[in-house]
Design an enzyme around this catalytic site. Structure first.
Site, PDB file in Angstrom:
ATOM      1  N   ASP A 161       0.829  -1.209   0.000  1.00  0.00           N
ATOM      2  CA  ASP A 161       0.000   0.000   0.000  1.00  0.00           C
ATOM      3  C   ASP A 161       0.858   1.252   0.000  1.00  0.00           C
ATOM      4  O   ASP A 161       0.542   2.245  -0.653  1.00  0.00           O
ATOM      5  CB  ASP A 161      -0.947   0.029   1.198  1.00  0.00           C
ATOM      6  CG  ASP A 161      -1.724   1.333   1.209  1.00  0.00           C
ATOM      7  OD1 ASP A 161      -2.497   1.539   0.256  1.00  0.00           O
ATOM      8  OD2 ASP A 161      -1.522   2.170   2.098  1.00  0.00           O
ATOM      9  N   ARG A 168      -0.563   6.280  -6.725  1.00  0.00           N
ATOM     10  CA  ARG A 168      -1.918   6.802  -6.999  1.00  0.00           C
ATOM     11  C   ARG A 168      -1.957   8.313  -6.832  1.00  0.00           C
ATOM     12  O   ARG A 168      -2.643   9.021  -7.572  1.00  0.00           O
ATOM     13  CB  ARG A 168      -2.927   6.146  -6.042  1.00  0.00           C
ATOM     14  CG  ARG A 168      -3.208   4.693  -6.384  1.00  0.00           C
ATOM     15  CD  ARG A 168      -3.947   4.009  -5.254  1.00  0.00           C
ATOM     16  NE  ARG A 168      -5.158   4.693  -4.882  1.00  0.00           N
ATOM     17  CZ  ARG A 168      -5.645   4.767  -3.635  1.00  0.00           C
ATOM     18  NH1 ARG A 168      -5.016   4.162  -2.641  1.00  0.00           N
ATOM     19  NH2 ARG A 168      -6.753   5.408  -3.393  1.00  0.00           N
TER      20      ARG A 168
HETATM   21  N1  URA Z   1      -6.081   7.167   3.066  1.00  0.00           N
HETATM   22  C1  URA Z   1      -5.421   6.026   2.809  1.00  0.00           C
HETATM   23  O1  URA Z   1      -4.721   5.493   3.655  1.00  0.00           O
HETATM   24  N2  URA Z   1      -5.549   5.485   1.578  1.00  0.00           N
HETATM   25  C2  URA Z   1      -6.315   6.029   0.610  1.00  0.00           C
HETATM   26  O2  URA Z   1      -6.405   5.473  -0.471  1.00  0.00           O
HETATM   27  C3  URA Z   1      -6.994   7.225   0.903  1.00  0.00           C
HETATM   28  C4  URA Z   1      -6.863   7.768   2.158  1.00  0.00           C
END
Ligand code: URA
Length: 425
Positions: A161, A168
């Protein structure tokens, strides 16, 4: 397996198989799938979506990319809160020590601000000496001794992530419900909390501009948490106007301390108590009384111990910006709107936020509100005070506020928007 066939599958609106998801998330984390390939896949997901089973598998793959924390050695039940982010959203600061004062353990792994929304760690770093970076051992020690800890998530938690979110952010692929839900929940599930309360914001200052999208995001995240054995509840809350009367790092710490002292703006107190009750309920402590813990000083006592345990001086004066500029009410009447996004951008331009993650932030910069929607105002009265160390930015911040203030004829009926719009369990 290869990246191009996975991208093509989603481009052509097909479901991704479990094997495709497992492979692409793992291969991206290892560097075998290139950033440009993952960008194309993220865009295909943003445009064509994922079903619930795909989102669940994607989330599981991101959890599996790193370590999982374990709080089972703690004598108290754990409860965590996550906000999808907004303007003036300082709720974590009073909430974590308040819930700890009521008997739960609160492991609050937080982030820094990017763009117009503030970050909890940036706010706390305005307290002289306070440290955001703790080892897992130190984090557990503070949790055990104080009951709450607010610190940065370690590099080992959901590294897929970490990489994907940065990508992203620069490829226009943040605003996808499957990608936001899996991003947030992979970190929260890997963190190992027993229960989780989500504050999903809707309005101009939030990722989700309307309540329908926010409701869908909330339901998706509640489903993911529940499927992974985390008791998860979401409150849908208003972000059309800033929370409280401040947006900016030290300004928000000051307001949080006012709440812990039994005062503070009504909307901040209401949301703090609503989230505290949900967290205590989810943690199996439904009889705890958070309003009493605010009134009798025990939440403040926990705050002071939590700040001190992380090297901060809770008595040190907070930084104040060098320069101020007052924005006045354009007309007399009823203030019917003060746009959250505009105030967030103004605070950011004044130096409270950052454009790139390596940029510094100014501790004292931000916006102070002197009235909230519903108030009667007189033309020329101070409405906002802008604070900064870089006064050359005043013009740029004032530009962000153009059209942000709405004043209706005196006597106009004003229907306040509730702080909590809905509850999703
Ligand atoms: N916060 C996050 O951790 N991820 C996202 O995609 C959006 C906000």
């Amino acid at each position: 397996m290869d990246a191009i066939s996975v991208i093509r599958a989603k481009r052509d609106r097909n479901r991704l198989t479990d094997a495709q998801i497992d492979w692409v998330v793992d291969a991206y984390t290892r560097g075998e799938v290139a950033d440009e390939q993952m960008s194309a896949l993220a865009m295909a997901i943003l445009l064509n979506g994922m079903d619930r089973a795909e989102i669940a598998r994607w989330t599981a793959a991101m959890i599996a990319s790193g370590e999982r924390m374990d709080f089972s050695s703690l004598p108290r039940p754990t409860a965590d809160k996550h906000s999808t982010g907004g303007v003036g959203d300082k709720i974590t600061l009073p909430l974590a020590p308040l819930v700890a004062a009521c008997g739960a353990a609160v492991p609050q792994l937080s982030g820094r601000g990017l763009g117009h929304t503030g970050g909890t760690l940036d706010k706390l770093e305005s307290i002289p000496g306070w440290r955001a970076l703790l080892s897992n051992r130190e984090m557990l020690d503070v949790l055990r001794d104080v009951g709450s800890v607010i610190c940065a998530a370690g590099d080992g938690l959901a590294p897929a992530d970490r990489k994907l979110y940065a990508l992203r952010d620069v490829t226009g692929t943040v605003e996808s419900i499957p990608l936001i839900a899996s991003s947030i929940m992979s970190k929260k599930i890997a963190e190992g909390t027993g229960s989780l309360v989500l504050d999903v914001k809707a309005g101009s200052g939030a990722f989700m501009k309307n309540a329908e999208d926010a409701r869908e995001l909330a339901a998706t995240m509640v489903g993911l948490g529940t499927d992974h054995g985390v008791r998860t509840v979401a409150l849908l809350t208003d972000m059309s106007t800033p929370l409280g009367l401040t947006a900016g790092n030290a300004l928000e710490v000051r307001e949080s301390v006012e709440v812990l002292a039994g005062g503070g703006p009504a909307d901040v107190v209401e949301l703090t108590l609503a989230l505290a009750r949900e967290m205590l309920d989810a943690a199996g402590l439904p009889d705890a009384d958070p309003a009493k813990a605010l009134a009798d000083g025990s939440a403040m006592d926990h705050w002071r111990r939590m700040i001190a345990a992380q090297g901060g001086d809770p008595d040190a004066p907070l930084p104040v910006a060098r320069d101020r500029h007052v924005v006045t009410a354009p007309a007399s009447g009823i203030l019917t709107g003060l746009d959250a996004y505009a105030v967030g951008v103004a605070a950011w331009r004044l130096g409270a936020g950052r454009a790139r993650k390596e940029d510094p932030v100014q501790a004292g910069a931000g916006v102070e509100l002197h009235a909230k929607p519903g108030a009667a105002v007189t033309a020329g009265q101070p409405l906002l005070t802008l604070h900064t160390d870089t006064p050359e930015k005043f013009g740029y911040a004032v530009e962000a506020l153009e059209g942000a203030v709405a004043v209706a004829e005196p006597g106009t009926a004003y229907e306040p928007t509730p702080v909590v719009l809905d509850r999703i369990a």
